[in-house]
Write a protein that holds these residues in place. Sequence first.
Motif, PDB file in Angstrom:
ATOM      1  N   ARG A 108      -3.396   0.742 -11.786  1.00 41.58           N
ATOM      2  CA  ARG A 108      -2.129   0.027 -11.557  1.00 41.58           C
ATOM      3  C   ARG A 108      -2.377  -1.467 -11.333  1.00 41.58           C
ATOM      4  NH1 ARG A 108      -3.068   2.866  -7.054  1.00 41.58           N
ATOM      5  NH2 ARG A 108      -3.271   1.709  -5.104  1.00 41.58           N
ATOM      6  N   GLU A 109      -3.562  -1.821 -10.784  1.00 47.92           N
ATOM      7  CA  GLU A 109      -3.906  -3.240 -10.632  1.00 47.92           C
ATOM      8  C   GLU A 109      -4.133  -3.887 -12.012  1.00 47.92           C
ATOM      9  OE1 GLU A 109      -4.394  -5.799  -8.255  1.00 47.92           O
ATOM     10  OE2 GLU A 109      -2.913  -4.380  -7.493  1.00 47.92           O
ATOM     11  N   CYS A 110      -4.778  -3.124 -12.905  1.00 51.23           N
ATOM     12  CA  CYS A 110      -4.995  -3.637 -14.273  1.00 51.23           C
ATOM     13  C   CYS A 110      -3.660  -3.846 -14.975  1.00 51.23           C
ATOM     14  CB  CYS A 110      -5.865  -2.666 -15.078  1.00 51.23           C
ATOM     15  SG  CYS A 110      -7.588  -2.646 -14.545  1.00 51.23           S
ATOM     16  N   VAL A 111      -2.726  -2.925 -14.779  1.00 48.33           N
ATOM     17  CA  VAL A 111      -1.394  -3.067 -15.383  1.00 48.33           C
ATOM     18  C   VAL A 111      -0.714  -4.319 -14.836  1.00 48.33           C
ATOM     19  CG1 VAL A 111       0.923  -2.051 -15.479  1.00 48.33           C
ATOM     20  CG2 VAL A 111      -1.085  -0.619 -15.915  1.00 48.33           C
TER      21      VAL A 111
ATOM     22  N   VAL B 212     -10.260   5.803 -19.013  1.00 48.16           N
ATOM     23  CA  VAL B 212      -9.211   6.475 -19.784  1.00 48.16           C
ATOM     24  C   VAL B 212      -7.863   6.323 -19.073  1.00 48.16           C
ATOM     25  CG1 VAL B 212      -8.427   8.693 -20.699  1.00 48.16           C
ATOM     26  CG2 VAL B 212     -10.858   8.083 -20.826  1.00 48.16           C
ATOM     27  N   ALA B 213      -7.873   6.455 -17.753  1.00 48.57           N
ATOM     28  CA  ALA B 213      -6.620   6.308 -16.989  1.00 48.57           C
ATOM     29  C   ALA B 213      -6.054   4.893 -17.149  1.00 48.57           C
ATOM     30  CB  ALA B 213      -6.883   6.610 -15.514  1.00 48.57           C
ATOM     31  N   THR B 214      -6.932   3.897 -17.158  1.00 48.92           N
ATOM     32  CA  THR B 214      -6.470   2.507 -17.288  1.00 48.92           C
ATOM     33  C   THR B 214      -5.860   2.256 -18.656  1.00 48.92           C
ATOM     34  OG1 THR B 214      -8.211   1.802 -15.758  1.00 48.92           O
ATOM     35  CG2 THR B 214      -7.194   0.093 -17.114  1.00 48.92           C
ATOM     36  N   VAL B 215      -6.548   2.711 -19.701  1.00 52.09           N
ATOM     37  CA  VAL B 215      -6.040   2.510 -21.067  1.00 52.09           C
ATOM     38  C   VAL B 215      -4.712   3.246 -21.244  1.00 52.09           C
ATOM     39  CG1 VAL B 215      -6.486   2.991 -23.512  1.00 52.09           C
ATOM     40  CG2 VAL B 215      -8.316   2.070 -22.067  1.00 52.09           C
ATOM     41  N   ALA B 216      -4.630   4.481 -20.708  1.00 52.03           N
ATOM     42  CA  ALA B 216      -3.384   5.255 -20.812  1.00 52.03           C
ATOM     43  C   ALA B 216      -2.243   4.535 -20.099  1.00 52.03           C
ATOM     44  CB  ALA B 216      -3.592   6.650 -20.219  1.00 52.03           C
TER      45      ALA B 216
END
Length: 366
Positions: A143-146, A172-176
């Motif tokens: 969520r921080e990356c988003v 994978v969670a970050t890219v998704a």
Amino acid sequence: MRITHLTATPYRVPRRSVMTSALGEQHWSEYGLVRLGLEDGTEGIGEISLIWHGDGARLCTLVDDLVAPVVVGADVFEYTRIVGAVRRAFEFGRHSQTAVAAVEMAVLDAQGKLLGRPVVDLLGGRSLDRVRLSMSLSIAAARECVREAAGYVDAGFTAVKVKAHRDADHLVATVAALRKEFGDDLGIRVDLNMACVTAKEAVRTIRRLEGYDVLSVEQPLHPDDHDGLALVRERTDAPVMVDESVWTPEDARAVLARGAADFINVYVAESGGIRPARLIAEMAALHHVGIAIGSMPETGAGTSAAAHLAFSLPRLEHPSDVAGWLYHADDVVSTDLEIADGHLLPPTRPGLGIDVDEERLERHAI
Ligand SMILES: [Mg+2]
């Protein structure tokens, strides 16, 4: 026109925010500013950008001690002799390529200023009208990356790079999360920074990214593992980009001969200058391999050098990191670089289009 002096000043500028990557936390950049003076007072500028442990700044004393004696007195248009002498003076190590690159930039900057033409005109002239930029996200929770990506998207950028280190679930969670939040329009790159130990591990990780339409997966394996990289290319759909595998044209030759990459991430600093970087791009094109332009990230002078290279290329389809100065809270030069809608606009001033800011250089000098 004779070169009368060559000096290098180490400086440290703070990052706009702390960058976390496979290298750890980066709070500032410690680089070197190379100044090459001519007998008529013209000055060429270059930047030693090397991110690891302040090494860019440390190379300054070697420019003063080893390079100045072999460069002073030469005609600034004797590019081949000057750059050849600098390479010989620095033959002992790979990291010193970044100092060779800084002197090479300064030579081309001075030539451009004398001719009243931007450096891109010394490279075959401007071929592109704009360069699509990519901004790198610090390693953090998805969520921080988003949240960080949203700042770039709101500012008009159309591509981001996810930096990953070891934890495939997190990647994978970050890219998704990015794909879900921003839809299909956002270009997503992934940089594994050598996180996978074996080709099979890399294949497993990259297959988990299939369905998210990533633009490229960068350096999954050790730089020397060309066989592994070639296997990953065969067994996965995502385009494989090499970064750490290729510093110089000689490195590019080995990667291209083995078919180990779909893209090469080319750095002016690592390849030994603007022209060697362009040579790598030309070698890649002969093998139907694409390139992106990479970044340490550089401050203004180094970014300008990368910009002149970028605009000289016949093609540059992959988004590139030619916005290094944006990661920094301050600089030691002013530039004519401009961004519109997430794209870099062509530099137009003579030379590299940069001016040393003496007051800020003094403030940030180490
Ligand atoms: Mg990389």
